[in-house]
Design an enzyme around this catalytic site. Structure first.
Site, PDB file in Angstrom:
ATOM      1  N   GLU A  76      64.605  49.662   4.954  1.00 18.34           N
ATOM      2  CA  GLU A  76      65.223  50.981   4.927  1.00 18.34           C
ATOM      3  C   GLU A  76      66.665  50.951   5.441  1.00 18.34           C
ATOM      4  OE1 GLU A  76      63.839  53.302   3.418  1.00 18.34           O
ATOM      5  OE2 GLU A  76      64.670  55.211   4.083  1.00 18.34           O
ATOM      6  N   ASP A  77      66.919  50.172   6.473  1.00 23.26           N
ATOM      7  CA  ASP A  77      68.212  50.293   7.159  1.00 23.26           C
ATOM      8  C   ASP A  77      69.155  49.102   7.024  1.00 23.26           C
ATOM      9  OD1 ASP A  77      67.360  52.732   8.006  1.00 23.26           O
ATOM     10  OD2 ASP A  77      66.716  52.048   9.984  1.00 23.26           O
TER      11      ASP A  77
END
Ligand code: MN
Length: 739
Positions: A76-77
């Site tokens: 996600e990051d």
């Protein structure tokens, strides 16, 4: 920050066969990926996954879970991808990390779509593997522990979501310790004043009654000692949130709450639990209605304990919970307490690998969670049963689409938007091209491919499971049929004008609708196309005296067929009054162009001996149904010999890019020998024909006669198939039926 070796040591403490190398790699990879990212607190971002991993070790989960905790935010990051993680750490870990990424997207969904009440169940459904949820809970726990660094305007939402979704979820999974901590942290973030007040009062109370508690605890200890039972007793104060909610529910003041204190009595085995209970009940009177035996009938989440309240040595009510240490572990850690790793038992890697399949058991437990036993959960469970008939899928942007079980990508497309459903031509499920009729699975990511030229085939109606999709397909099919009838009506009217030598113009058409009592021109055209209103009536109203409304006998000639015939100049092909050939008619363009069933005319094909592009064809009009197309040589046309008015001159006008197939029936004579049927199917399949139906007409000694309905593109295609069939040695004859 915790060092690599410290993390490994924490795992090794309960799992001597720890895969050190795996944990080290995950540690380094996550640290490098998060690089210089910072948390809101200013700490390096990597400290977060590391703390989550630490919580996972508190829960004593397996190596994969610890690795997943370290990696949980990388997709996600950071620049990490599922494929990269699969290559480096294997498919299992990649799948778990991917599950967490999906839940992160769920968080977004809940914000916009107020789905909180069912989100808890969504989580269960989306997580194939319970370890995804365990890591998610650990993730949320650490985020809540550090929520003071989050800007104030964002805290409320996170805390609310935790209170509504994650704390109850932890409770459902039997993880009371996690649930209580999540509740208190959320409570403090949501109602800081109430939290401070209650926490202050609790501290006061502890000071005031500290000696009382010690007195009671000592009395309990003495009593158990006399009974010869070895036990450990711990005083226990209720948590601020549980006091707060009790005050809310029962509308009581803090001072009126009687059971702020309780005691847990830990025993070495099950027999001692009942012996200790007996000792308590003989020493002090029990409060009626407060005894519960969760040992003989455990809660669905596995919780076991004896609960009772007695009027204690100081004449006050004392709440008691009696349990073994094993039961306590289950009570505190719930699902996470599943004995994958029994303390002190050295485990070899092979056994561990075997046992990780024990997580299948955990998955089952999720089903049990879904059926909690507290009465207040009854309503929720009713909803849950509904929920189990559902699948939850995602758009590529992470929007959640809930569908009934059995739903297809077509249902999905319609659930997103009717326009997307109407123009849907294909689907990628989890990145792979997938047939549109494939039932979707929980967690599938569905990408719909569209074409503006598409309209939903009526056959989809029997494929879809959602009402919305069915209604939309029906609507689109109806709208299309309407368009076709309007097309036919326009054609008929146009020809009627031509016949009178009057100029045809769409401008006038607009006025005709209302003039003849229709809402608009299209309604008029549809009525003419469907045979419900005659073009002749239009003509005689527009051009009085010229349109010949009566025949020689003074009978009014009306009705659709008559009008259609006169206006379209229908005639029996080959038997024409003027004796023109089909080719001649084609040249003057009067023949109705046939563009297949999806074209702009209401067209059907004769059920047996259908016509193929390339065949010479005629149409037969049926009022209300449109035109049925036959090959000109079809014997089926015989029945219409006495109804010349119904014959329509038609010609093929199939667009080059058409993918429509047409039904045709062939008769095959094959030698009786094993595998001859397979040869026939193979020959047709290899020539790209679709077998629709196959009947055995006659089975002789040596030969079998078959009738086969095949779907083909055109006459050329059929001829190719027939040639291919003839080339097979098992086939002695092939002919087209009615063609
Ligand atoms: Mn996280």
């Amino acid at each position: 920050m915790m060092r690599q070796y410290e993390l490994v040591e924490r795992v090794a403490a309960y799992n001597p066969a720890v895969d050190e190398e795996l944990l080290n790699r995950a540690y380094v990879y996550a640290m490098q990926k998060h690089g210089t990212q910072k948390r809101a607190s200013g700490d390096p971002y990597f400290s977060h996954p590391l703390e989550v991993a630490a919580i996972i070790t508190d829960l004593r989960l397996d190596d994969a879970s610890v690795a997943v905790a370290l990696l949980h935010d990388t997709i996600e990051d950071t620049s990490a991808t599922r494929d990269e993680i699969a290559t480096l750490f294997g498919k299992e870990i990649a799948k778990l990390v991917d599950g967490l990424t999906k839940i992160d997207r769920l968080d977004l969904v809940s914000r916009e779509a107020r789905q909180a009440e069912s989100l808890r169940k969504l989580l269960l459904a989306v997580s194939d593997d319970i370890r995804v949820l365990l890591v998610k809970l650990a993730d949320r726990l650490h985020n809540m522990r550090t929520i003071e660094w989050v800007p104030e305007n964002k805290r409320g939402r996170i805390a609310e979501e935790t209170m509504e979704i994650y704390a109850p979820l932890a409770g459902r999974m039997g993880m009371q310790a996690v649930r209580e901590e999540l509740e208190d942290l959320s409570f403090r973030a949501l109602f800081p004043d109430a939290y401070t007040t209650i926490a202050g009062k609790l501290a006061d109370l502890r000071k005031r009654t500290g000696s009382d508690i010690e007195t009671i605890q000592e009395a309990l200890r003495q009593r158990l000692l006399e009974a010869g039972i070895h036990a450990e007793i711990r005083g226990r104060q209720k948590r601020p949130y549980s006091i707060f909610s009790k005050m809310q529910k029962k509308a009581l003041g803090f001072e009126q709450l009687s059971d702020i204190f309780g005691f847990r009595i830990f025993l070495s085995d099950l027999g001692d639990c009942y012996r200790a209970l007996g000792a308590m009940h003989t020493a002090w009177p029990m409060v009626p209605g407060r005894f519960k035996d969760y040992i003989s009938t455990p809660k669905q989440n596995g919780y076991q304990s004896l609960h009772t309240t007695v009027v204690g040595p100081e004449k006050q009510r004392v709440e008691l919970q009696l349990r073994t240490w094993d039961m306590d572990r289950v009570a505190e850690y719930g699902i996470a307490a599943h004995p994958l790793y029994k303390d002190g038992i050295a485990a070899d890697k092979e056994r561990l690998a075997r046992e990780s399949s024990a997580y299948a058991w955990l998955r089952q437990t999720v089903e049990h969670i879904a059926h909690g036993d507290a009465p207040e959960e009854f309503l929720e469970n009713t909803k849950l049963e509904l929920f189990q008939d559902q699948v939850f899928c995602f758009t590529p942007k992470g929007r959640l689409i809930a569908l009934p079980r059995g739903a297809t990508p077509i249902d999905f497309a319609y659930a997103v938007h009717t326009d997307i459903g109407d123009t849907c031509v294909g689907a990628k499920v989890n990145g792979k091209l997938t047939p549109l009729v494939t039932p979707l699975e929980n967690g599938d990511e569905v990408e719909i491919m569209r074409s503006d030229a598409q309209r939903p085939p009526p056959a989809w109606e029997s494929v879809v499971v959602t009402g919305k999709a069915r209604a939309a397909i029906r609507r689109a099919t109806r709208a299309h049929a309407r368009k076709q009838y309007a097309g036919l009506g326009r054609h008929i009217l146009h020809r009627a004008f031509e016949k009178l030598g009057e100029p045809w113009s769409d401008v006038h058409l607009k006025e005709y609708g209302p003039r003849f009592g229709f809402d608009d021109a299209e309604d008029l055209l549809v009525a003419i196309g469907r045979g419900k209103f005659s073009a002749e009536e239009v003509m005689s109203a527009l051009f009085p005296g010229r349109a010949g409304g009566e025949d020689a006998n003074g009978r009014r000639r009306s009705g659709w067929i008559e009008t259609a015939r006169s206006s379209l100049d229908f005639h029996l092909p080959g038997r024409s009054r003027r004796g023109r050939s089909g080719a001649e008619q084609r040249a003057d363009g009067k023949a109705l162009p046939i563009r297949g069933t999806g074209g702009d005319m209401p067209v059907r094909f004769a059920p047996e001996g259908g016509a193929l592009p390339g065949d010479r064809i005629v149409g037969i009009l049926t009022p209300g149904e449109g035109i049925t197309i036959y090959p000109i040589q079809s014997p089926a046309l015989k029945v219409f010999d006495n109804e010349p008015d119904r014959w329509v001159d038609v010609r093929w006008d199939i667009p080059d890019d058409s993918t429509e197939r047409f039904p045709v029936r062939i008769r095959v004579s094959a030698i009786n020998e094993p595998g001859s049927l397979a040869e026939i199917a193979d020959a047709i399949g290899r020539s790209e024909g679709n077998i629709d139906n196959l009947r055995m007409l006659e089975r002789g000694r040596d030969f079998t006669e078959l009738e086969i309905d095949v779907e083909v593109w055109n006459l050329k295609h059929l001829n190719h198939i027939m040639r291919t069939l003839r080339a097979r040695s098992v086939i002695s004859g092939v002919s087209r039926v009615n063609g």
